[in-house]
Design an enzyme around this catalytic site. Structure first.
Site, PDB file in Angstrom:
ATOM      1  N   ARG A  37       0.823  -1.208   0.000  1.00 37.60           N
ATOM      2  CA  ARG A  37       0.000   0.000   0.000  1.00 37.60           C
ATOM      3  C   ARG A  37       0.859   1.261   0.000  1.00 37.60           C
ATOM      4  O   ARG A  37       1.725   1.429   0.850  1.00 37.60           O
ATOM      5  CB  ARG A  37      -0.930   0.006   1.207  1.00 37.60           C
ATOM      6  CG  ARG A  37      -1.958  -1.085   1.081  1.00 37.60           C
ATOM      7  CD  ARG A  37      -2.926  -1.154   2.216  1.00 37.60           C
ATOM      8  NE  ARG A  37      -3.998  -2.091   1.835  1.00 37.60           N
ATOM      9  CZ  ARG A  37      -5.115  -2.251   2.504  1.00 37.60           C
ATOM     10  NH1 ARG A  37      -5.347  -1.559   3.586  1.00 37.60           N
ATOM     11  NH2 ARG A  37      -6.020  -3.102   2.082  1.00 37.60           N
ATOM     12  N   SER A  96     -23.253 -13.105  12.432  1.00 32.72           N
ATOM     13  CA  SER A  96     -22.535 -12.045  11.733  1.00 32.72           C
ATOM     14  C   SER A  96     -22.574 -12.285  10.223  1.00 32.72           C
ATOM     15  O   SER A  96     -22.241 -13.379   9.755  1.00 32.72           O
ATOM     16  CB  SER A  96     -21.079 -12.052  12.244  1.00 32.72           C
ATOM     17  OG  SER A  96     -20.281 -11.141  11.543  1.00 32.72           O
ATOM     18  N   SER A 147     -19.925  -1.332   1.617  1.00 32.16           N
ATOM     19  CA  SER A 147     -19.262  -0.228   0.930  1.00 32.16           C
ATOM     20  C   SER A 147     -18.378  -0.667  -0.220  1.00 32.16           C
ATOM     21  O   SER A 147     -17.917   0.173  -0.978  1.00 32.16           O
ATOM     22  CB  SER A 147     -18.428   0.569   1.909  1.00 32.16           C
ATOM     23  OG  SER A 147     -17.281  -0.157   2.246  1.00 32.16           O
ATOM     24  N   HIS A 196     -22.002   3.713   6.060  1.00 32.07           N
ATOM     25  CA  HIS A 196     -22.009   4.255   4.691  1.00 32.07           C
ATOM     26  C   HIS A 196     -23.364   4.801   4.278  1.00 32.07           C
ATOM     27  O   HIS A 196     -23.558   5.166   3.119  1.00 32.07           O
ATOM     28  CB  HIS A 196     -21.523   3.199   3.700  1.00 32.07           C
ATOM     29  CG  HIS A 196     -20.070   2.945   3.860  1.00 32.07           C
ATOM     30  ND1 HIS A 196     -19.109   3.750   3.287  1.00 32.07           N
ATOM     31  CD2 HIS A 196     -19.411   2.030   4.602  1.00 32.07           C
ATOM     32  CE1 HIS A 196     -17.917   3.316   3.643  1.00 32.07           C
ATOM     33  NE2 HIS A 196     -18.057   2.286   4.441  1.00 32.07           N
ATOM     34  N   THR A 243     -20.730   6.541  11.748  1.00 29.60           N
ATOM     35  CA  THR A 243     -19.472   7.291  11.813  1.00 29.60           C
ATOM     36  C   THR A 243     -19.726   8.762  11.559  1.00 29.60           C
ATOM     37  O   THR A 243     -20.698   9.134  10.898  1.00 29.60           O
ATOM     38  CB  THR A 243     -18.462   6.767  10.773  1.00 29.60           C
ATOM     39  OG1 THR A 243     -17.229   7.477  10.939  1.00 29.60           O
ATOM     40  CG2 THR A 243     -18.922   7.002   9.343  1.00 29.60           C
ATOM     41  N   LYS A 271     -17.420   9.965   7.561  1.00 25.50           N
ATOM     42  CA  LYS A 271     -17.731   9.813   6.138  1.00 25.50           C
ATOM     43  C   LYS A 271     -18.688  10.937   5.720  1.00 25.50           C
ATOM     44  O   LYS A 271     -18.252  12.079   5.638  1.00 25.50           O
ATOM     45  CB  LYS A 271     -18.179   8.375   5.876  1.00 25.50           C
ATOM     46  CG  LYS A 271     -16.960   7.444   6.101  1.00 25.50           C
ATOM     47  CD  LYS A 271     -17.189   5.959   6.088  1.00 25.50           C
ATOM     48  CE  LYS A 271     -15.867   5.250   6.409  1.00 25.50           C
ATOM     49  NZ  LYS A 271     -15.992   3.811   6.607  1.00 25.50           N
ATOM     50  N   THR A 281      -8.560   9.244  25.446  1.00 26.00           N
ATOM     51  CA  THR A 281      -8.898  10.669  25.416  1.00 26.00           C
ATOM     52  C   THR A 281     -10.077  10.889  24.475  1.00 26.00           C
ATOM     53  O   THR A 281     -10.112  10.339  23.375  1.00 26.00           O
ATOM     54  CB  THR A 281      -7.683  11.477  24.941  1.00 26.00           C
ATOM     55  OG1 THR A 281      -6.602  11.227  25.853  1.00 26.00           O
ATOM     56  CG2 THR A 281      -7.971  12.970  24.900  1.00 26.00           C
TER      57      THR A 281
HETATM   58  C1  LIG Z   1     -15.232   2.937   7.578  1.00 25.18           C
HETATM   59  C2  LIG Z   1     -16.067   1.882   8.248  1.00 25.18           C
HETATM   60  C3  LIG Z   1     -16.130   1.790   9.640  1.00 25.18           C
HETATM   61  C4  LIG Z   1     -15.203   2.575  10.518  1.00 25.18           C
HETATM   62  O1  LIG Z   1     -15.557   3.914  10.595  1.00 25.18           O
HETATM   63  P1  LIG Z   1     -14.400   4.984  10.897  1.00 25.18           P
HETATM   64  O2  LIG Z   1     -15.103   6.120  11.507  1.00 25.18           O
HETATM   65  O3  LIG Z   1     -13.755   5.279   9.583  1.00 25.18           O
HETATM   66  O4  LIG Z   1     -13.441   4.319  11.843  1.00 25.18           O
HETATM   67  C5  LIG Z   1     -17.033   0.932  10.214  1.00 25.18           C
HETATM   68  N1  LIG Z   1     -17.852   0.172   9.457  1.00 25.18           N
HETATM   69  C6  LIG Z   1     -17.790   0.199   8.114  1.00 25.18           C
HETATM   70  C7  LIG Z   1     -18.711  -0.665   7.324  1.00 25.18           C
HETATM   71  C8  LIG Z   1     -16.880   1.049   7.462  1.00 25.18           C
HETATM   72  O5  LIG Z   1     -16.788   1.039   6.142  1.00 25.18           O
END
Ligand SMILES: *Cc1c(COP(=O)(O)O)cnc(C)c1O
Length: 408
Positions: free
Chosen positions: A29, A146, A198, A226, A254, A257, A287
């Site tokens: 990478r 899962s 995703s 997503h 999250t 994104k 933290t």
């Molecule tokens: C990116 C991702 C996460 C993690 O989220 P981050 O805030 O980037 O750590 C969790 N689940 C899925 C399906 C993701 O694609």
């Protein structure tokens, strides 16, 4: 200066062998150094070295799906809180690291998902790994079912949870039901899955999955990472779009994104959220999110809840891109969502196409390789935003057509 003597490298051999293996498979990478331009999103300056003046490129693979990370109001919210209060939180949530912005953000997240409570984590990855691990400890005898395509963060949490794990076929409620039927009655059950996957851009049959879970009295844990910001009348995700949010036990998302900031969260009942708050090591011993980031996320979510314009513009550019790629005869994978994968099927070719797009056409799309996707399904994953104009889409499709023919 670092120490370059042989003694300083005496442990390197196995690591060098591992890296050589990655290189030989074409999946070593290389990170692109990108300086985003808030005024010209999705443009960025790409540098090969920090001293390089760099070249302007168009970013085609960002998860800042709506450009919220450069929204003037979101930037202003962050600057105001940093200017008034400073940058870092200065502590864990328990020891001086809870600010009014953490409290407000958790209230905003709960309201967004129409749940009684929400809990903020330092990333979506940690939200998944820490919450699932805690659920295993809170519920002795737990069985976690899962989806086979679940994200690494959920797999990590399930492993840490100590719960029994059953893997069901991707997005397959009948297979889930068949597995549930085999588990001895009386054990606590949790079905963990994503609303929108995703890498393929496919969407879970949420109603059918919830029906099966309900039939067996199983809790549900839905990763909407997503989908938040992008689907539903207030952008709360697929569960909101389908009118099913109240049937999902825990929604995870999250802020990194479509919200354009940083952090992760869960939303659910008061008791469940409070128990995870009290038991999850990945929440307790770290933290907390920087208050300016929390303030920016609150502003971004308020904007995302307020109207549909951005989501409509986004869907429009997604449709335009899919149609243009199809018309050009490029191998666009069927996707029901805003994610537009182009199948390559070979790690080295995928990397070569990506390199050529960047150096010859100033177009940045990162190759997606194993272990993110299975070997033989390496791909480019395009994520158009409302700011990828028809002209930029035209540039991309022309460049892809040229490069596809030129790279064996
Ligand atoms: C990116 C991702 C996460 C993690 O989220 P981050 O805030 O980037 O750590 C969790 N689940 C899925 C399906 C993701 O694609």
């Amino acid at each position: 200066m670092f120490d370059a003597t042989p003694a300083a490298h005496r442990h390197d051999a196995p690591f060098e062998r591992y890296l050589a293996q990655l290189r030989s498979e074409g999946r070593y990478r290389v990170f692109a150094d990108l300086e985003r331009d808030a005024a010209a999103f999705p443009r960025a300056r790409w540098r090969r070295t920090p001293e390089d003046t760099g070249v302007e490129v168009t970013v085609w693979c960002s998860n800042d799906y709506l450009g919220q990370g450069r929204h003037p109001d979101v930037i202003a919210a962050m600057q105001a809180v940093a200017g008034a209060g400073g940058v870092g939180a200065g502590g864990t949530r328990n020891i001086s690291g809870t600010s009014t912005w953490h409290v407000r953000l958790e209230q905003t997240l709960a309201a967004w998902h129409a749940k009684p409570a929400a809990l903020l984590f330092n990333s979506g990855y940690i939200a998944n790994s820490a919450s699932l691990a805690a659920l295993g400890r809170l519920l002795p005898g737990l069985v976690i079912l899962s989806d086979e395509k679940n994200h690494a963060s959920m797999i990590d949490g399930i492993r840490q949870s100590g719960a029994a794990k059953v893997i069901f076929r991707h997005n397959d409620p009948a297979d889930l039901a068949a597995h549930l039927a085999q588990i001895e009655p009386g054990r606590p059950l949790l079905v963990a899955f994503e609303s929108l996957y995703s890498m393929d851009g496919d969407i879970a049959p949420l109603a059918a999955m919830l029906d099966v879970a309900d039939q067996y009295g199983a809790m549900t844990y839905l990763d909407e990472v997503h989908a938040v910001g992008l689907y539903g009348p207030r952008g709360a995700g697929i569960a909101e779009r389908d009118g099913l949010g109240n049937r999902v036990t825990i929604i995870e998302g999250t802020l990194g994104k479509a919200v354009g900031c940083h952090g992760g969260y869960i939303a659910g009942s008061r008791a469940i959220v409070d128990a995870i708050r009290s038991a999850a090591g990945g929440f307790i011993f770290t933290t907390s999110v920087a208050p300016p980031v929390a303030a920016a996320a609150v502003r971004s979510i308020e904007l995302l809840m307020a109207g549909q314009d951005l989501r409509r513009a986004h869907a429009g550019q997604v449709a335009t891109l899919k149609a243009a790629l199809t018309a050009a005869g490029l191998p666009v994978m069927a996707s029901e969502s805003h994610i537009v994968p182009l199948m390559v099927g070979d790690a080295a070719r995928c990397k070569a196409i990506s390199d050529r797009l960047l150096t010859d056409h100033q177009i940045y799309v990162q190759p997606i390789n194993y272990p993110t996707v299975p070997r033989g399904t390496e791909r480019l994953r395009l994520t158009p935003t409302p700011f990828h104009s028809d002209a930029l889409i035209g540039d991309l499709v022309r460049a892809l057509t040229t490069v596809w023919a030129a790279v064996p």
